[in-house]
Scaffold this motif. Structure first.
Motif, PDB file in Angstrom:
ATOM      1  N   TYR A 122       0.807  -1.220   0.000  1.00 54.28           N
ATOM      2  CA  TYR A 122       0.000   0.000   0.000  1.00 54.28           C
ATOM      3  C   TYR A 122       0.839   1.270   0.000  1.00 54.28           C
ATOM      4  O   TYR A 122       0.303   2.368  -0.184  1.00 54.28           O
ATOM      5  CB  TYR A 122      -1.053  -0.039   1.121  1.00 54.28           C
ATOM      6  N   GLU A 165      -5.939   0.819 -11.836  1.00 48.69           N
ATOM      7  CA  GLU A 165      -7.018   1.138 -10.883  1.00 48.69           C
ATOM      8  C   GLU A 165      -6.717   2.441 -10.169  1.00 48.69           C
ATOM      9  O   GLU A 165      -5.737   3.124 -10.487  1.00 48.69           O
ATOM     10  CB  GLU A 165      -7.205  -0.023  -9.896  1.00 48.69           C
ATOM     11  N   THR A 202     -16.466  -5.048  -4.540  1.00 52.86           N
ATOM     12  CA  THR A 202     -17.412  -4.042  -5.041  1.00 52.86           C
ATOM     13  C   THR A 202     -17.462  -4.068  -6.567  1.00 52.86           C
ATOM     14  O   THR A 202     -18.528  -3.899  -7.162  1.00 52.86           O
ATOM     15  CB  THR A 202     -16.997  -2.638  -4.548  1.00 52.86           C
ATOM     16  N   THR A 233     -14.793  -0.858  -1.301  1.00 57.63           N
ATOM     17  CA  THR A 233     -15.476  -0.870  -0.010  1.00 57.63           C
ATOM     18  C   THR A 233     -15.445   0.513   0.633  1.00 57.63           C
ATOM     19  O   THR A 233     -16.463   1.021   1.091  1.00 57.63           O
ATOM     20  CB  THR A 233     -14.804  -1.897   0.911  1.00 57.63           C
TER      21      THR A 233
HETATM   22  N1  PMP Z   1      -8.099  -1.792  -5.356  1.00 57.16           N
HETATM   23  C1  PMP Z   1      -7.369  -1.524  -4.265  1.00 57.16           C
HETATM   24  C2  PMP Z   1      -5.903  -1.268  -4.423  1.00 57.16           C
HETATM   25  C3  PMP Z   1      -7.981  -1.482  -3.009  1.00 57.16           C
HETATM   26  O1  PMP Z   1      -7.258  -1.220  -1.921  1.00 57.16           O
HETATM   27  C4  PMP Z   1      -9.377  -1.709  -2.906  1.00 57.16           C
HETATM   28  C5  PMP Z   1     -10.050  -1.638  -1.575  1.00 57.16           C
HETATM   29  N2  PMP Z   1     -10.024  -2.860  -0.898  1.00 57.16           N
HETATM   30  C6  PMP Z   1     -10.083  -1.996  -4.078  1.00 57.16           C
HETATM   31  C7  PMP Z   1      -9.411  -2.026  -5.282  1.00 57.16           C
HETATM   32  C8  PMP Z   1     -11.549  -2.309  -4.027  1.00 57.16           C
HETATM   33  O2  PMP Z   1     -11.738  -3.581  -3.484  1.00 57.16           O
HETATM   34  P1  PMP Z   1     -13.077  -3.950  -2.696  1.00 57.16           P
HETATM   35  O3  PMP Z   1     -14.196  -3.570  -3.559  1.00 57.16           O
HETATM   36  O4  PMP Z   1     -12.991  -5.406  -2.481  1.00 57.16           O
HETATM   37  O5  PMP Z   1     -13.053  -3.167  -1.440  1.00 57.16           O
END
Ligand code: PMP
Length: 320
Positions: free
Chosen positions: A176, A205, A233, A270
């Motif tokens: 992260y 993303e 999501t 999320t």
């Molecule tokens: N990409 C990244 C890098 C993330 O940290 C998240 C959040 N968890 C998402 C995508 C979206 O994932 P989710 O919908 O499972 O929260």
């Protein structure tokens, strides 16, 4: 944001409920869930985590945890990437989370953070021959980024970590730093959010969100092989688009300039929930306002997660 303030000597029990954590196999006050500075995960980023939301529904006086089991299944896959086996199954972790939330007693939206981490107190870069532990805690949580008026994004100068460098498929704490570099660059440059490209220059993303574009009445989102986190999501958006909007989704590689020429762009996750992107690199997307497909998905998504869409009640685990 995740700062725990319950130990403040001036805090009254009414304004600051004691929060709990599932830690070393039992529920303890969150303030007591502490690890040593020698913890491997603290030194090397060797942990995996989840972010889960629970939504308060005032009409029903109910807290609904969203997609608990799916999150714990992904946590298990992430843990395996770092050679950790969680001693509890996804259903058990979901049940522990519900117990913890009941103990917290919150009557508002909550963000739940499970972490599986290398708990050995030892120096040395490796994944094998190390102990692992599980911690889960929840905190009151509102908006992460704007979900209504639309945000302004920048294509980051930072690139997404490659699957053969640090796999984005795993939700790995150390990874992260990549998102944090991108997010701070974007915000300090006056934008709300970053869009990150893969090493070969395709759209991956957001800093902590998956990305969709709308073009020709269809949703398009980067394929799971484009160094994205396989978002829960993201899957839900494709399901709602298909079932409620009769809009098809395509998973494929997206060029950077397709962002600029899209009819609509949105980020989802999320934390972010659904966030319309109305400007990228100083170019208006569509007419510069959230588009119709994004707005419809927004409405049906928020209805579903708060338990107001009967057809999607199976996404939710009631806490009380
Ligand atoms: N990409 C990244 C890098 C993330 O940290 C998240 C959040 N968890 C998402 C995508 C979206 O994932 P989710 O919908 O499972 O929260």
């Amino acid at each position: 944001m995740l700062k725990q303030e319950t130990s403040s000597p001036t805090a009254s029990a009414e304004t600051t409920p004691v929060l709990w954590a599932f830690f070393r196999g039992e529920l303890v006050p969150l303030a007591d869930a502490r690890v040593s500075v020698m913890t491997h995960a603290f030194n090397y980023g060797t942990a995996v985590f989840e972010g889960i939301r629970a939504y308060w529904n005032g009409d029903e006086q109910q807290l609904f945890a969203l997609d608990l089991v799916a999150h714990y299944e992904r946590l298990k896959s992430s843990a395996r990437l770092l050679m950790m086996e969680i001693p509890y199954g996804p259903d058990e972790l979901a049940a522990q989370t519900v117990d913890m939330l009941r103990r917290d007693g919150l009557r508002e939206d909550v963000y739940i953070r499970p972490i599986v981490y290398k708990s050995s107190e030892t120096i040395g870069v490796r994944l094998h021959n190390l102990d692992a532990d599980v911690v889960i805690f929840g905190v009151p949580f509102g908006q992460y980024i704007d979900t209504e008026g639309g945000i302004r994004a920048q294509v980051s100068t930072w690139r997404r970590t490659d699957d053969n460098a640090i796999p984005a498929r795993g939700k790995i704490t150390g990874a992260y730093v990549n998102g944090a570099l991108a997010k701070s660059e974007a915000q300090l440059n006056g934008y709300d959010e970053a869009i990150v490209l893969t090493q070969d220059g395709h759209v991956s993303e957001g800093s902590a969100e998956n990305l969709f574009i709308v073009k020709g009445g269809k949703l398009i989102t980067p394929a799971v092989t484009d160094n994205i986190l396989e978002g829960i999501t993201r899957r839900r958006m494709m399901q709602l688009a298909r079932e409620r909007l009769e809009v098809a989704s395509e998973e494929r590689t997206i060029d950077r300039t397709e962002l600029y020429t899209a009819d609509e762009v949105f980020l989802c996750g999320t934390g972010a929930q659904i966030s319309p992107v109305v400007e990228i690199d100083r170019r208006k997307i569509g007419n510069g306002r959230p588009g119709p497909i994004t707005r419809q998905l927004h409405d049906v998504y928020f209805g579903a997660v708060r338990g107001r869409e009967e057809a999607y009640r199976d996404w939710l685990t009631p806490v009380y």
